[in-house]
Every structure is written in C-alpha cells, then in structure tokens.
Scaffold this active site. Structure first.
Site, PDB file in Angstrom:
ATOM      1  N   TYR A  58       0.808  -1.083   0.164  1.00 35.40           N
ATOM      2  CA  TYR A  58      -0.086  -0.078   0.132  1.00 35.40           C
ATOM      3  C   TYR A  58       0.890   1.353   0.138  1.00 35.40           C
ATOM      4  O   TYR A  58       1.751   1.556   0.909  1.00 35.40           O
ATOM      5  CB  TYR A  58      -0.985   0.001   1.002  1.00 35.40           C
ATOM      6  CG  TYR A  58      -2.116  -1.174   1.388  1.00 35.40           C
ATOM      7  CD1 TYR A  58      -2.279  -1.819  -0.123  1.00 35.40           C
ATOM      8  CD2 TYR A  58      -2.659  -1.442   2.510  1.00 35.40           C
ATOM      9  CE1 TYR A  58      -3.439  -2.587  -0.007  1.00 35.40           C
ATOM     10  CE2 TYR A  58      -3.602  -2.475   2.469  1.00 35.40           C
ATOM     11  CZ  TYR A  58      -3.998  -3.032   1.304  1.00 35.40           C
ATOM     12  OH  TYR A  58      -4.828  -4.068   1.172  1.00 35.40           O
ATOM     13  N   HIS A 136      -1.031 -12.043   0.207  1.00 36.89           N
ATOM     14  CA  HIS A 136      -1.977 -10.852  -0.544  1.00 36.89           C
ATOM     15  C   HIS A 136      -2.596 -11.383  -1.708  1.00 36.89           C
ATOM     16  O   HIS A 136      -3.688 -11.308  -1.911  1.00 36.89           O
ATOM     17  CB  HIS A 136      -1.057  -9.678  -0.657  1.00 36.89           C
ATOM     18  CG  HIS A 136      -1.868  -8.501  -0.712  1.00 36.89           C
ATOM     19  ND1 HIS A 136      -1.438  -7.201  -0.784  1.00 36.89           N
ATOM     20  CD2 HIS A 136      -3.171  -8.198  -1.116  1.00 36.89           C
ATOM     21  CE1 HIS A 136      -2.560  -6.405  -0.833  1.00 36.89           C
ATOM     22  NE2 HIS A 136      -3.580  -7.083  -1.054  1.00 36.89           N
ATOM     23  N   SER A 215     -13.471  -3.755   1.797  1.00 41.30           N
ATOM     24  CA  SER A 215     -14.300  -3.146   1.158  1.00 41.30           C
ATOM     25  C   SER A 215     -15.984  -3.686   1.371  1.00 41.30           C
ATOM     26  O   SER A 215     -16.598  -3.747   0.650  1.00 41.30           O
ATOM     27  CB  SER A 215     -14.253  -3.211  -0.411  1.00 41.30           C
ATOM     28  OG  SER A 215     -13.133  -2.918  -0.791  1.00 41.30           O
ATOM     29  N   PRO A 216     -16.217  -3.508   2.881  1.00 42.64           N
ATOM     30  CA  PRO A 216     -17.538  -3.897   3.129  1.00 42.64           C
ATOM     31  C   PRO A 216     -18.566  -2.819   2.951  1.00 42.64           C
ATOM     32  O   PRO A 216     -19.925  -3.203   3.089  1.00 42.64           O
ATOM     33  CB  PRO A 216     -17.268  -4.108   4.695  1.00 42.64           C
ATOM     34  CG  PRO A 216     -16.333  -3.268   5.200  1.00 42.64           C
ATOM     35  CD  PRO A 216     -15.464  -3.105   3.961  1.00 42.64           C
ATOM     36  N   LEU A 217     -18.152  -1.907   2.529  1.00 41.11           N
ATOM     37  CA  LEU A 217     -19.112  -0.653   2.292  1.00 41.11           C
ATOM     38  C   LEU A 217     -19.160  -0.369   0.751  1.00 41.11           C
ATOM     39  O   LEU A 217     -19.699   0.819   0.279  1.00 41.11           O
ATOM     40  CB  LEU A 217     -18.798   0.594   3.042  1.00 41.11           C
ATOM     41  CG  LEU A 217     -19.188   0.339   4.594  1.00 41.11           C
ATOM     42  CD1 LEU A 217     -18.595   1.779   5.304  1.00 41.11           C
ATOM     43  CD2 LEU A 217     -20.705   0.221   5.083  1.00 41.11           C
ATOM     44  N   GLY A 218     -18.696  -1.434   0.072  1.00 43.07           N
ATOM     45  CA  GLY A 218     -18.784  -1.225  -1.648  1.00 43.07           C
ATOM     46  C   GLY A 218     -17.913  -0.121  -1.828  1.00 43.07           C
ATOM     47  O   GLY A 218     -18.242   0.722  -2.794  1.00 43.07           O
ATOM     48  N   ARG A 219     -16.639   0.234  -1.229  1.00 40.76           N
ATOM     49  CA  ARG A 219     -15.887   1.075  -1.560  1.00 40.76           C
ATOM     50  C   ARG A 219     -16.474   2.527  -1.511  1.00 40.76           C
ATOM     51  O   ARG A 219     -16.233   3.541  -2.425  1.00 40.76           O
ATOM     52  CB  ARG A 219     -15.246   0.868  -2.953  1.00 40.76           C
ATOM     53  CG  ARG A 219     -14.583  -0.430  -3.095  1.00 40.76           C
ATOM     54  CD  ARG A 219     -13.878  -0.374  -4.401  1.00 40.76           C
ATOM     55  NE  ARG A 219     -13.661  -1.998  -4.633  1.00 40.76           N
ATOM     56  CZ  ARG A 219     -12.281  -2.355  -4.267  1.00 40.76           C
ATOM     57  NH1 ARG A 219     -11.624  -1.724  -3.531  1.00 40.76           N
ATOM     58  NH2 ARG A 219     -12.140  -3.825  -4.448  1.00 40.76           N
ATOM     59  N   ALA A 223     -22.559   3.517   1.513  1.00 37.41           N
ATOM     60  CA  ALA A 223     -22.754   4.609   2.651  1.00 37.41           C
ATOM     61  C   ALA A 223     -23.528   5.640   2.164  1.00 37.41           C
ATOM     62  O   ALA A 223     -23.797   6.508   2.756  1.00 37.41           O
ATOM     63  CB  ALA A 223     -21.029   5.458   2.864  1.00 37.41           C
TER      64      ALA A 223
END
Length: 339
Positions: A58, A136, A215-219, A223
């Site tokens: 990263y 990874h 990405s549990p919030l769909g990137r 939100a």
C-alpha cells in the site's frame, strides 16, 4: 463499540467486530493527509477499534494503476507511527506477495521472499511480531503448500502469531489448511459483492477460518454518498472498476437509494445497516471498513448496535441479489503479473 469480541480463527486473539482498513490513507482513493490519517487511527483506538489492516504494497500503486507512488511500505510506516505508543491495544494484520517492479506489480510467493518480506514489514511497523500475516495474492508458479510452509516457519520463529490468506478460493483454503492452521481469509464481501457466498464461506465454516471482509461498504458506495452524476478522477481506483462505470453505476445506485430509504426509516445510516447486515451473517466476520476521516470511524463503529430482524436481513439480501447488481468485482487488475 460494545464489549463483544470474536476469536480470530485458530488462535487466542480476540478482536472487536469492526476493524479499520488503512489502505486509503496511502493510495487508491485520492489524496490523503498523513497527519489526519494518524489522527483517524488514534480516533479509532479511542472508539474501541483494535483490529488494523495494512499491507507492504500500500503506497506503491505505480504503473499498475497509473497512480502516483508514495512508496512501497508507506502504509506500514504510517500505521507503525500511529500506534507506536499503544501497541498493546492493537491487533495488526499486514500482507506480502505483491511488490512493485519497473512494469507494475508482480506476485512473489517464493519461501525465501516470504521471510524477507516479513522482516521488512516488522522493521517498517516498528514491532517485534505481526499478529496476522496474510499472503496478499498467491504466486501461481509456487505451490501454495510451499508459500504457507514458509509462513508457518515465521510462526515457529515468533515473528507472526497467526496466518491468513487473501483473495483465494475454497480449494486453496483446503490445501493451505492441510499445511498449517489458517485463521483469517480476507476477501471482498458486502451487500453488493457476494461472490464468496457459494463456495468460499462454506469452506471457511468447515475449516474454522474467520472472514475479514475488505470494502464492506462497497468502496463507499453503500454509505450513500454518491449520486448518478458522480465521476472519479484518474487517481481514484474506483474509476477502473466495473460497478462504478457509467453504464452500471446509475443502476447500482438505484439499489443504494433503496438501502438509504430502508436505513433512514430505522434511524440509521446506510453504511451502518450495510455493516450490520454483514455482522449478522452466520459466521465469525470481522469487516475492516476503510476511511481517512475520524467521523466515519465513529459512524462505522456504531453499526454494532444496529438491530436487524430476520425479515430485515432477508429484505436486504433480496434487494442486493447478485443478479441485480451490475458489474464484476475487478477490471484490469483481475490478473497481475507473476514472476
């Protein structure tokens, strides 16, 4: 965040159910301020978050994505700086296997590289052991048994507590688990990306592996902050992803609008409901939503207090049924070069 904790796979590590993904503090989602990122990590600690995720790659987006590089290892150094005085409060997960070359990112799973990468991560993080060490991406030229065997030697040496894999299927999970206990699987999983449900989730239940959704919030789409007219600059990774392309994005946002109506009727944000849906699945799940802002950390943590009935869960699952979501998981980065 409440006091409830989950046990991470085959270990005695107990974590609170909402972690923090730190990737966006170094790359992929536009510019980030390093001091603000450190303040966000501190705010997460103060809110009770104890599970932090990073990777050696990263910060080294480079040629593979057309983004400016902040440097290989940048995110590990940032996280290490932020938790330096609070090491006993945190569980740190980091990853190896993707490294930059002159032509982009290559995958390296050779046993000798596994050990080199671990030592380098320990130095950058400023710690004497890594709590969760993930491969990874797997090097298709190296049998998974050899890569995991080298990772297991790091556990024996006291440099790593438990092992994890990322972005692999059920067969690989079984082969790896025959070599050494695998405690965590990191894969994309959310209301609008449910590809692991058919085979991978059952394998994790069978093998006692905790699922760590990235990405549990769909990137950030789940939100509810985007509109159909939203465009993403070239240095934002989402511009390359099928779900965010114009022909798909408008349709996907119609589903998000329905999620917003569902959430607002119950006094919660759509992001909180999306996280609560994950936490209610019949398996140990520890999502790691990423953010660069302290306010969103606190909002995400509050998802642990969102009640969803069986009917609510079914309604949400139906709303985001896979055949209703347009676009696959990845675009041009689906295949990265190997050695």
């Amino acid at each position: 965040m409440g006091t409830a904790r989950i046990t991470l796979g085959h270990s005695d590590i107990r974590i609170r159910p909402i972690g923090l993904g730190c990737m966006g503090m170094s790359q992929f989602y536009g510019p980030a301020d390093e001091d603000e990122s450190v303040a966000t990590i501190h705010a997460a600690l103060d809110a009770g978050v104890d599970f932090f995720d990073t990777s050696d790659v990263y910060g080294a987006a480079g040629a593979a994505t057309g983004q400016e590089q902040r440097g290989f290892g940048h995110n590990e150094r940032l996280l290490g700086r932020a938790v330096r005085d609070r090491r006993d409060e945190v569980v740190i997960g980091t990853k190896f296997g993707a490294r930059p070359t002159g032509n982009g990112i290559e995958i390296d799973g050779r046993p000798e590289y596994v050990k080199q990468a671990c030592d380098a991560s320990l130095r950058r993080l400023g710690i004497d052991h890594i709590d969760v060490y993930y491969a990874h991406r797997l090097d298709e030229r190296v049998p998974v048994e050899e890569t995991v065997g080298a990772m297991a030697e790091l556990v024996e040496a006291g440099k790593v507590r438990v092992l994890g894999l990322s972005n692999v299927g059920a067969d690989i999970l079984r082969r790896a688990s025959a070599v050494a206990p695998i405690s965590a699987l990191q894969s994309e999983y959310s209301l609008w990306e449910r590809g692991i449900e058919r085979e991978v989730l059952p394998a994790c239940r069978e093998l006692g592996i905790t699922v760590v959704p990235f990405s549990p919030l769909g990137r950030a789409a789940l939100a509810g902050t985007f509109s159909a007219g939203t465009s993403f600059p070239a240095d934002d990774f989402r511009a390359t992803l099928p779900k965010f392309r114009a022909e798909n994005f408008a349709e996907n946002l119609r589903l998000v609008e329905a999620l917003k109506e569902f959430s607002e009727a119950r006094g919660h944000t759509p992001g909180q409901v999306a996280l609560a849906w994950l936490l209610a699945q019949p398996h140990d799940i520890a999502p790691i939503p990423g953010t660069k802002r302290a306010k969103y950390v606190r909002e995400n943590v509050a998802a642990t207090g969102v009640p969803l009935s069986a009917d609510d869960l079914a309604e949400l699952a139906g709303l985001f049924a896979p055949d209703r979501v347009r676009g696959g998981q990845y675009g041009d980065l689906a295949v990265l070069p190997r050695r």
